[in-house]
Design an enzyme around this catalytic site. Sequence first.
Site, PDB file in Angstrom:
ATOM      1  CG  LEU A   5      -2.002  -0.960   1.399  1.00  0.00           C
ATOM      2  CD1 LEU A   5      -2.738  -0.745   2.719  1.00  0.00           C
ATOM      3  CD2 LEU A   5      -2.974  -0.887   0.236  1.00  0.00           C
ATOM      4  CG  ASP A   6       0.859   4.187  -3.122  1.00  0.00           C
ATOM      5  OD1 ASP A   6       1.636   3.265  -3.413  1.00  0.00           O
ATOM      6  OD2 ASP A   6       0.224   4.847  -3.973  1.00  0.00           O
ATOM      7  NE  ARG A   7       5.668   7.118   4.049  1.00  0.00           N
ATOM      8  CZ  ARG A   7       6.921   7.505   4.004  1.00  0.00           C
ATOM      9  NH1 ARG A   7       7.231   8.759   3.848  1.00  0.00           N
ATOM     10  NH2 ARG A   7       7.885   6.610   4.098  1.00  0.00           N
ATOM     11  CB  THR A   9      -3.076   3.830   0.768  1.00  0.00           C
ATOM     12  OG1 THR A   9      -2.656   4.646  -0.328  1.00  0.00           O
ATOM     13  CG2 THR A   9      -4.288   3.015   0.348  1.00  0.00           C
TER      14      THR A   9
END
Length: 166
Positions: A5-7, A9
């Site tokens: 997951l992107d930071r 998110t």
Amino acid sequence: PCHRLDRNTTGLLLIAKRPEIQYQIAKQNTLIRAYLALIEGRLSPAEGIINAPIARALPSIILRHVAPDGKPARTHYETVWTDGKYTLLRLRLETGRTHQIRVHLAHIGHPLLGDDLYGGNTALIARHALHSAQLTLTHPCTRERLTVTATLPEDMAEMLKHISTR
């Protein structure tokens, strides 16, 4: 981890307890990830596929962009709710490129609300409005099909409530 997951998110992240289980899940290629996202504007058509290759936006090591020489990337989207000014989308990744949803939505002119990296409006939320809402997978040992969900985080739920009552 079975995916990333992107930071900033929020939501679900699948982590295997043992490396061999992670390998089995990766090999199956049956993990389905669904996200909820808030954008400005309305997408037309209301559902579809964004099929655009993604590459690094050199010289940056962080930024990505749509580029002909990029790696294949496909994002399925459908409108869940809209008032014309804002839209709640449900997105499903067919591929898993870095920043894929963020890059694809920015590419079509509708960056995520709060996404300061890709041009999203930051007035309503202090992070990009992206939430990993559902994971579906085949259990590697029992072969049972499992679906796990997570409700919207408070900041996105409040923002949605705020914009839907305008």
